[in-house]
Write an enzyme that holds these catalytic residues in place. Structure first.
Site, PDB file in Angstrom:
ATOM      1  N   ARG A 286     -23.618   3.744  -6.076  1.00 59.98           N
ATOM      2  CA  ARG A 286     -23.632   2.303  -5.791  1.00 59.98           C
ATOM      3  C   ARG A 286     -24.722   1.971  -4.770  1.00 59.98           C
ATOM      4  O   ARG A 286     -25.501   1.029  -4.955  1.00 59.98           O
ATOM      5  CB  ARG A 286     -22.245   1.876  -5.276  1.00 59.98           C
TER       6      ARG A 286
ATOM      7  N   ARG B 237       0.837  -1.205   0.000  1.00 56.51           N
ATOM      8  CA  ARG B 237       0.000   0.000   0.000  1.00 56.51           C
ATOM      9  C   ARG B 237       0.872   1.256   0.000  1.00 56.51           C
ATOM     10  O   ARG B 237       0.543   2.261  -0.608  1.00 56.51           O
ATOM     11  CB  ARG B 237      -0.899   0.014   1.233  1.00 56.51           C
TER      12      ARG B 237
ATOM     13  N   ASP C 152     -19.847   6.383  -4.700  1.00 49.03           N
ATOM     14  CA  ASP C 152     -20.288   5.489  -3.623  1.00 49.03           C
ATOM     15  C   ASP C 152     -21.799   5.602  -3.422  1.00 49.03           C
ATOM     16  O   ASP C 152     -22.483   4.598  -3.181  1.00 49.03           O
ATOM     17  CB  ASP C 152     -19.547   5.816  -2.319  1.00 49.03           C
TER      18      ASP C 152
ATOM     19  N   HIS D 150     -13.109   7.562   1.102  1.00 50.34           N
ATOM     20  CA  HIS D 150     -13.418   6.600   0.044  1.00 50.34           C
ATOM     21  C   HIS D 150     -12.625   5.336   0.325  1.00 50.34           C
ATOM     22  O   HIS D 150     -11.525   5.157  -0.148  1.00 50.34           O
ATOM     23  CB  HIS D 150     -13.008   7.206  -1.301  1.00 50.34           C
TER      24      HIS D 150
END
Ligand code: APR
Length: 310
Positions: free
Chosen positions: A150, A87, A147, A174
């Site tokens: 969705r 990451r 989002d 997010h």
């Protein structure tokens, strides 16, 4: 015609260009580190325009000079996480890309409004804001719109109603700590909490949180781009047409909701001056706590990014 430059002619960038030109919202410049990708997709889009009778133009390039005098700059440039990449690796690479894209575009477009798409979204939005030195309202991250779309889709599917009647509100960062707010998500004004049992609402929230991963899992390679591209176009439209839509976007709250020194998804009014107002709504204690947790995670990632870039 207004001008929108999109840095990153990948899947999301090109799809955003498609929706923007289809609605004749602006002439588009697609710019990429691989100029032929931008040129090829632009040509393809122009040829589609000829068929559809659109007047907006698309141009592909690797030259930042062509982005000068843009009304809006969209940053989608970045790399996806590959096997073996941590990451931190991803954070560092995308931070370098977003920093470069912000620095190079602001020179020719000092009055632009920025829409940031590259992940990790809230951190990259913060970095773009810092790099450009623009007022907070001119640097906006695209996440909440996606989002919420969705969540809207899942509510519509669950209730077997038209998604046109469903409005949804997803706040926070997010990522895994996004904060869907069912109380403020409605079917034609009726909160979903009045229409569905608690456990179903929770299941839809969980699916929303994993919405990106669900698509990655199905596609096997690559990630979502239709809805992200449409989300960018919706934000571009609200800004350029001064529609003043109330949408969840990642912004620097500057004290709103008790938050500062981060970028995080909050309800804002999107108009010709950007995120013109952060709208403060009452949150329940548990929602407030979730938002604070989400902001804390973004704050941590911003600290990490600063270390990686130093
Ligand atoms: N300058 C300009 N363009 C760049 C640079 C750079 N320094 N580095 C990479 N790019 C370009 C790539 O060449 C590629 O065309 O960015 C594009 C990214 O496109 P995709 O890999 O197709 O990614 P996409 O699905 O469009 O997603 C864009 O949004 O979801 C976020 O963080 C995620 O990086 C992803 C971004």
């Amino acid at each position: 015609m207004a001008k929108v430059s999109i840095v990153g002619a990948g899947a999301v960038g090109a799809t955003a260009a498609q929706y923007i030109t289809q609605r004749s919202l602006a002439d588009v410049v697609l710019i990429d580190i691989i100029p032929d990708t931008a040129r090829g997709k632009s040509l393809d889009l122009q040829q589609a325009s000829a068929l559809l009778g659109e007047s907006a133009t698309v141009c592909g390039t690797g030259d930042y000079a062509l982005t000068a005098d843009s009304d809006i700059i969209v940053i989608t440039a970045g790399v996806p996480r590959k096997p073996g990449m941590s990451r931190d690796d991803l954070l560092k690479i995308n931070a370098q890309i977003v920093k470069e894209a912000s620095a190079k575009t602001i020179q020719g477009s000092p009055r632009a409004i920025y829409i940031v798409v590259t992940n990790p979204l809230d951190v990259m939005t913060f970095l773009c804001w810092q790099t450009t030195g623009l007022p907070t309202q001119r640097v906006i991250g695209m996440a909440g719109v996606l989002d919420s779309a969705r969540f809207q889709t899942f509510i519509a599917e669950e209730m077997n109603v038209s998604s046109a009647d469903v409005r949804a509100m997803v706040l926070g960062g997010h990522g895994d700590l996004m904060v869907p707010i069912p109380r403020y998500s409605t079917v034609n004004g009726i909160p979903v909490t009045e229409l569905l049992p608690h456990d179903r609402v929770e299941a839809l929230c969980a699916r929303t949180r994993d919405g990106g991963a669900e698509i990655v899992g199905l596609l096997k390679s690559g990630s979502a781009y239709y809805a992200p591209g449409a989300s960018v176009a919706l934000m571009v439209q609200s800004i350029l047409l001064d529609e003043r839509r109330l949408l969840p976007c990642s912004v620097n709250p500057r004290g709103a909701y008790g938050l500062k020194d981060v970028c995080i998804g909050l309800p804002v009014i999107l108009g010709r001056q950007g995120a013109e107002q952060v709208v403060s709504v009452k949150l329940k204690r548990v929602e407030k706590r979730a938002l604070a947790e989400s902001a804390k995670a973004v704050l941590g990632a911003i600290g990490q990014m600063k270390q990686l870039l130093s």
